[in-house]
Design an enzyme around this catalytic site. Sequence first.
Site, short mmCIF file in Angstrom:
data_model
loop_
_atom_site.label_atom_id
_atom_site.label_comp_id
_atom_site.label_asym_id
_atom_site.label_seq_id
_atom_site.Cartn_x
_atom_site.Cartn_y
_atom_site.Cartn_z
N HIS A 1 10.24 -29.47 12.64
CA HIS A 1 10.93 -29.37 11.53
C HIS A 1 11.57 -30.92 11.87
O HIS A 1 11.66 -31.81 10.22
CB HIS A 1 11.76 -28.43 11.63
N HIS B 1 16.79 -28.09 3.81
CA HIS B 1 16.88 -27.15 4.44
C HIS B 1 17.24 -27.13 6.44
O HIS B 1 17.44 -26.21 6.63
CB HIS B 1 15.19 -26.62 4.90
N PHE C 1 11.74 -13.35 7.63
CA PHE C 1 12.17 -13.98 8.72
C PHE C 1 12.93 -12.83 9.27
O PHE C 1 14.09 -12.37 8.14
CB PHE C 1 13.58 -15.85 9.40
N GLU D 1 4.80 -23.05 4.11
CA GLU D 1 4.67 -22.40 5.20
C GLU D 1 3.89 -21.73 4.40
O GLU D 1 4.24 -20.93 3.67
CB GLU D 1 6.48 -22.52 5.89
N ASP E 1 9.47 -26.28 2.51
CA ASP E 1 10.37 -26.85 3.12
C ASP E 1 11.37 -27.88 1.75
O ASP E 1 10.00 -28.72 1.99
CB ASP E 1 10.27 -26.55 4.31
N HIS F 1 12.61 -18.79 1.26
CA HIS F 1 11.69 -18.79 2.51
C HIS F 1 10.51 -17.35 2.26
O HIS F 1 10.12 -17.73 3.15
CB HIS F 1 11.70 -19.12 3.66
N HIS G 1 6.00 -21.13 1.06
CA HIS G 1 7.06 -22.24 0.26
C HIS G 1 6.87 -23.45 0.38
O HIS G 1 6.39 -23.70 2.25
CB HIS G 1 8.55 -21.14 0.17
ZN LIG Z 1 10.48 -22.35 5.42
#
Ligand SMILES: [Zn+2]
EC number: 3.5.1.9
Length: 214
Positions: A164, A56, A16, A176, A52, A46, A50
């Site tokens: 989420h 998170h 990200f 993800e 979550d 992340h 991975h």
């Molecule tokens: Zn994540």
Amino acid sequence: MLYDITRTLTPRSAVFPGDTPVSITPTLQRRAGDSCNVTAITMSAHAGTHVDAPRHYSDDGAGIDAVPLDVLIGPARVVTLEAADAITIADLQNVIGDLLHAIRAAPRLLIRTRASHIPDDVWDDTFAHVDPQAADWLGANGLRLIGTDAPSVDPAASRALPAHRAFLRHGIIIIENLRLQGVPDGEYELLALPLKIAGGDAGPARVVLRRCAP
Ligand SMILES: [Zn+2]
């Protein structure tokens, strides 16, 4: 038959924007005269494929070390939805048919989106996300785990993270950044084992599908 549905971690792995890049640095090297090769790794929890943890998106949520293994191992269905931008229940019913029956048979759903065509080292924020109403419907109807080959179940720019949060409300665990290229749609046994990081908000994982006997 085993399918490795894990993205390979390299220093070029896309993360990200603003998140910690992956760095893989030798600290001991045989070719430099050391007795063995040892590597130090720095990365976001992340990065790459991975799981979550509830932590998170909730300070009171379980850390990755407390996510029950029986959620992460068991019957799972792979389904392809490459056209959708916001994945809805109607989209899932179009390809699966009787979704309730499918969830009862395999309460883990792995969605191949067009993100499966994105190379591991390319960041592309146009990935498909899960409609929060679909997340609620899936939770109310017994789903235990959702996986996507996209970097998130919410849009890249989302700060509210409604999908989420909907999955969290129902205790559904999220995986993800899967790599689902070349995996036929159908039912499998999922084996997803995140690193056991105390209180971790996520855990990098090796994720494998085992084809059920025909
Ligand atoms: Zn994540």
